[in-house]
Enzyme design. Structure first.
Site, PDB file in Angstrom:
ATOM      1  N   TYR A 147      10.881   4.088   2.015  1.00 51.22           N
ATOM      2  CA  TYR A 147      11.759   3.072   2.601  1.00 51.22           C
ATOM      3  C   TYR A 147      13.210   3.215   2.144  1.00 51.22           C
ATOM      4  O   TYR A 147      14.103   2.637   2.769  1.00 51.22           O
ATOM      5  CB  TYR A 147      11.252   1.657   2.278  1.00 51.22           C
TER       6      TYR A 147
ATOM      7  N   ASP B 104       0.805  -1.224   0.000  1.00 53.44           N
ATOM      8  CA  ASP B 104       0.000   0.000   0.000  1.00 53.44           C
ATOM      9  C   ASP B 104       0.842   1.281   0.000  1.00 53.44           C
ATOM     10  O   ASP B 104       0.300   2.372  -0.055  1.00 53.44           O
ATOM     11  CB  ASP B 104      -0.974   0.007   1.182  1.00 53.44           C
TER      12      ASP B 104
HETATM   13  P1  NAD Z   1      -0.732  -8.308  13.346  1.00 54.85           P
HETATM   14  O1  NAD Z   1       0.221  -9.174  14.087  1.00 54.85           O
HETATM   15  O2  NAD Z   1      -1.584  -7.355  14.081  1.00 54.85           O
HETATM   16  O3  NAD Z   1      -1.721  -9.201  12.493  1.00 54.85           O
HETATM   17  C1  NAD Z   1      -1.371 -10.376  11.876  1.00 54.85           C
HETATM   18  C2  NAD Z   1      -2.366 -11.475  12.265  1.00 54.85           C
HETATM   19  O4  NAD Z   1      -1.980 -12.652  11.545  1.00 54.85           O
HETATM   20  C3  NAD Z   1      -2.347 -11.845  13.757  1.00 54.85           C
HETATM   21  O5  NAD Z   1      -3.630 -11.765  14.293  1.00 54.85           O
HETATM   22  C4  NAD Z   1      -1.803 -13.267  13.774  1.00 54.85           C
HETATM   23  O6  NAD Z   1      -2.350 -14.067  14.789  1.00 54.85           O
HETATM   24  C5  NAD Z   1      -2.192 -13.756  12.397  1.00 54.85           C
HETATM   25  N1  NAD Z   1      -1.415 -14.889  11.882  1.00 54.85           N
HETATM   26  C6  NAD Z   1      -0.105 -15.160  12.051  1.00 54.85           C
HETATM   27  N2  NAD Z   1       0.224 -16.279  11.393  1.00 54.85           N
HETATM   28  C7  NAD Z   1      -0.899 -16.718  10.787  1.00 54.85           C
HETATM   29  C8  NAD Z   1      -1.202 -17.835   9.965  1.00 54.85           C
HETATM   30  N3  NAD Z   1      -0.265 -18.708   9.621  1.00 54.85           N
HETATM   31  N4  NAD Z   1      -2.472 -17.988   9.512  1.00 54.85           N
HETATM   32  C9  NAD Z   1      -3.424 -17.107   9.852  1.00 54.85           C
HETATM   33  N5  NAD Z   1      -3.201 -16.029  10.630  1.00 54.85           N
HETATM   34  C10 NAD Z   1      -1.954 -15.841  11.097  1.00 54.85           C
HETATM   35  O7  NAD Z   1       0.146  -7.556  12.251  1.00 54.85           O
HETATM   36  P2  NAD Z   1      -0.203  -6.266  11.401  1.00 54.85           P
HETATM   37  O8  NAD Z   1       0.782  -5.211  11.722  1.00 54.85           O
HETATM   38  O9  NAD Z   1      -1.635  -5.939  11.509  1.00 54.85           O
HETATM   39  O10 NAD Z   1       0.142  -6.729   9.938  1.00 54.85           O
HETATM   40  C11 NAD Z   1      -0.426  -7.838   9.284  1.00 54.85           C
HETATM   41  C12 NAD Z   1       0.367  -8.149   8.054  1.00 54.85           C
HETATM   42  O11 NAD Z   1       0.117  -7.215   7.010  1.00 54.85           O
HETATM   43  C13 NAD Z   1       1.882  -8.123   8.255  1.00 54.85           C
HETATM   44  O12 NAD Z   1       2.497  -9.094   7.451  1.00 54.85           O
HETATM   45  C14 NAD Z   1       2.247  -6.758   7.754  1.00 54.85           C
HETATM   46  O13 NAD Z   1       3.594  -6.669   7.447  1.00 54.85           O
HETATM   47  C15 NAD Z   1       1.350  -6.691   6.549  1.00 54.85           C
HETATM   48  N6  NAD Z   1       1.128  -5.372   5.955  1.00 54.85           N
HETATM   49  C16 NAD Z   1       1.567  -5.212   4.696  1.00 54.85           C
HETATM   50  C17 NAD Z   1       1.370  -4.034   4.051  1.00 54.85           C
HETATM   51  C18 NAD Z   1       1.924  -3.886   2.666  1.00 54.85           C
HETATM   52  O14 NAD Z   1       2.096  -2.796   2.205  1.00 54.85           O
HETATM   53  N7  NAD Z   1       2.221  -4.960   1.958  1.00 54.85           N
HETATM   54  C19 NAD Z   1       0.724  -2.992   4.689  1.00 54.85           C
HETATM   55  C20 NAD Z   1       0.277  -3.180   6.003  1.00 54.85           C
HETATM   56  C21 NAD Z   1       0.473  -4.402   6.625  1.00 54.85           C
HETATM   57  C1  G6P Z   2       3.420   0.738   5.032  1.00 55.41           C
HETATM   58  C2  G6P Z   2       4.093  -0.353   4.247  1.00 55.41           C
HETATM   59  C3  G6P Z   2       3.722  -1.699   4.785  1.00 55.41           C
HETATM   60  C4  G6P Z   2       4.008  -1.807   6.251  1.00 55.41           C
HETATM   61  C5  G6P Z   2       3.366  -0.672   6.993  1.00 55.41           C
HETATM   62  C6  G6P Z   2       3.983  -0.734   8.385  1.00 55.41           C
HETATM   63  O1  G6P Z   2       2.073   0.747   4.795  1.00 55.41           O
HETATM   64  O2  G6P Z   2       3.786  -0.329   2.890  1.00 55.41           O
HETATM   65  O3  G6P Z   2       4.408  -2.681   4.077  1.00 55.41           O
HETATM   66  O4  G6P Z   2       3.505  -3.014   6.764  1.00 55.41           O
HETATM   67  O5  G6P Z   2       3.673   0.577   6.414  1.00 55.41           O
HETATM   68  O6  G6P Z   2       3.371   0.105   9.218  1.00 55.41           O
HETATM   69  P1  G6P Z   2       3.577   0.067  10.799  1.00 55.41           P
HETATM   70  O7  G6P Z   2       2.686   1.184  11.158  1.00 55.41           O
HETATM   71  O8  G6P Z   2       3.133  -1.289  11.253  1.00 55.41           O
HETATM   72  O9  G6P Z   2       5.013   0.337  11.065  1.00 55.41           O
HETATM   73 MN    MN Z   3       4.453  -2.299   1.953  1.00 56.01          MN
END
Ligand code: NAD
Ligand code: G6P
Ligand code: MN
Length: 450
Positions: free
Chosen positions: A263, A172
């Site tokens: 980043y 995102d």
């Molecule tokens: P979080 O720990 O709050 O949420 C992750 C959830 O996944 C938890 O509730 C955990 O219990 C669950 N989980 C872990 N392993 C699992 C599995 N094998 N199967 C099902 N559920 C499982 O973390 P968060 O900060 O809310 O982030 C969630 C994910 O989204 C992270 O990987 C984060 O890096 C990603 N993210 C990516 C972007 C991006 O730009 N690509 C943006 C925001 C968040």
């Molecule tokens: C951005 C990035 C994500 C990352 C997030 C982390 O949205 O694109 O890849 O997971 O920031 O945010 P946080 O608030 O968890 O540091």
């Molecule tokens: Mn990202």
């Protein structure tokens, strides 16, 4: 308009309430028939699930909604889309990813440098399992993946499932940046036609065309150089994110050709950025004390009150909306343009064919149709090649259980550089990640003892 069946994996994520709100807001453009949330953590899933029940009762009563920790209920033949946002090891391990490198004098960040390496080595196994679980039931469902570190996850999944054309890795941050540009230029970011190249969390905007074909990037660059840079939603951002965005001005001063992904600060100014990081209170601590606490308390409050009308649980609109408009474009063959992660195969002419690059693509029912960007200048090519080599060696270290490749990977990373620091950080991370990583073995003879 056909309604779709959707599964959210990582339903207990801090980002889920925002996604659920977007699901309600877009119910006319992306109607959902059955929505299931799956998580391995029952407590987290229940809190968000009970919040969701109240929300949907008020805003989406026709939705067939369930939450579960039971895979059998989640993975079904009739799935159309699987949205994935899981974090293997949770914030406890994120904290270690950030603190261990910092204690050894290296950047500590969840997706960049050794922290991203450690997180990547944990994510791959669960992501492979997820793809297998979905594919055991259906070959047709689209898997839209947010799980980080997206660059490493994308590379690993691409190698392990090379024939699977229905897995799309997304981030995102380009969307956050486009919205931030929109606020600075006082324009609707949905009207922008961006040109972007790089790897995930390692890319640049080269052009930003408006509806008349004018490139707005030169004007935007001047505005950033004279007025600085803030996120679109700066009023709701923690200080560390404001600091990150403010570094864009410095990057543009030094390298004014293009506009960078935020980043890049970690790779271009590792020493300066490291000085600002507190090894005793990192982003994981800030998130646990802030977003995580707020989201879960607010979800519990909504469930208790039985109404979500006054709730302010959403902290970032871009995240939830982005995955939905991506799904919409695929579901209804809209061909809208998004910046997504895809196998290079000539898109950036002078980068390796097998790199997972981030570029603009038109998303259709038959998959992404990306736009090539031609050749990129030497400076950017050099930076990307180093970073891609690091990512590739990380995935190979995982697949082959190779300590030597892990050491090479970390040595190549611009946040580390020193091979002896790479070894110290690697050894400490191996210790901290026991049970999460495959065992890493060295083929080299052990150094002689003196
Ligand atoms: P979080 O720990 O709050 O949420 C992750 C959830 O996944 C938890 O509730 C955990 O219990 C669950 N989980 C872990 N392993 C699992 C599995 N094998 N199967 C099902 N559920 C499982 O973390 P968060 O900060 O809310 O982030 C969630 C994910 O989204 C992270 O990987 C984060 O890096 C990603 N993210 C990516 C972007 C991006 O730009 N690509 C943006 C925001 C968040
Ligand atoms: C951005 C990035 C994500 C990352 C997030 C982390 O949205 O694109 O890849 O997971 O920031 O945010 P946080 O608030 O968890 O540091
Ligand atoms: Mn990202």
């Amino acid at each position: 308009m056909r309604a779709h069946n959707v599964l959210i994996v990582g339903g207990g994520s801090t980002w889920t309430p925002g996604l659920l709100k977007s699901i309600c807001a877009r119910k006319n453009s992306f109607p959902i028939n059955r929505l299931v949330m799956l998580d391995i953590n029952e407590e987290r899933q229940k809190i968000i699930g009970e919040y969701a029940k109240v929300l949907f009762q008020e805003e989406y009563p026709e939705l067939d909604f369930h939450y579960t920790t039971n895979k059998e209920e989640a993975f079904r033949e009739d799935l159309d889309f699987v949205f994935v946002q899981m974090r293997t090891g949770g914030y406890t391990m994120r904290e270690k990813d950030e603190k261990i490198p910092l204690q050894l004098g290296v950047i500590g960040q969840e997706t960049c440098g050794p922290g991203g390496f450690a997180y990547g080595m944990r994510s791959i196994r669960d992501m492979v399992q997820l793809v297998e679980d979905v594919r055991a039931k259906t070959k047709d469902a689209w898997i839209l993946n947010y799980t980080n570190p997206a660059a490493i996850v994308a590379d690993a999944i691409g190698r392990i499932f090379p024939e699977d054309k229905r897995i799309l890795n997304i981030c995102d941050q380009p969307e956050n940046l486009l919205r931030s540009y929109g606020r600075i230029l006082d324009k609707d970011p949905r009207e922008f036609d961006p040109v972007y190249f790089g790897l995930n969390h390692f890319g640049w905007f080269t052009n930003l065309y408006d509806e008349n074909g004018n490139d707005l990037l030169p004007e935007l660059r001047e505005k950033i150089l004279s007025g600085g840079f803030r996120p679109v939603d700066y009023e709701q951002r923690d200080q560390s994110w404001l600091d990150t965005y403010s570094m864009v001005e410095q990057i543009v001063q030094d390298f004014p050709d293009y506009l960078p992904n935020t980043y890049l600060q970690y790779y271009l100014y590792p020493d300066k950025v490291k000085q600002k990081l507190d090894p005793d209170f990192t982003r994981a601590n800030e998130v646990m004390a802030g977003r995580e606490k707020r989201v879960f308390e607010e979800c519990e409050r909504v469930a208790e009150m039985g109404t979500s009308q006054e709730s302010k649980v959403v902290h970032n609109d871009a995240h939830g909306e982005f995955i939905l408009v991506v799904a919409e474009s695929i579901a209804y063959n809209k061909g809208s343009h998004f910046i997504v992660i895809l196998k290079n195969e000539g898109l950036v002419e002078n980068l390796p064919e097998d790199a997972m690059v981030e570029v603009t693509a038109s998303l259709t029912a038959n998959g992404p149709r990306p736009y090539s960007v031609g050749k990129i200048p030497t400076f950017y090519k050099g930076l990307i090649e180093g970073q891609f080599a690091y990512e590739k060696l990380t995935v190979e270290a995982y697949l082959e259980g190779s300590y030597d490749k892990a050491l090479q990977a970390l040595t190549l990373n611009r946040t580390v550089v020193s091979a002896s620091k790479a070894r110290d950080v690697l050894d400490a991370l191996i210790e901290a990640n026991r049970g999460y990583w495959p065992e890493l073995r060295s083929e080299r003879p052990a150094p002689a003892l003196v």
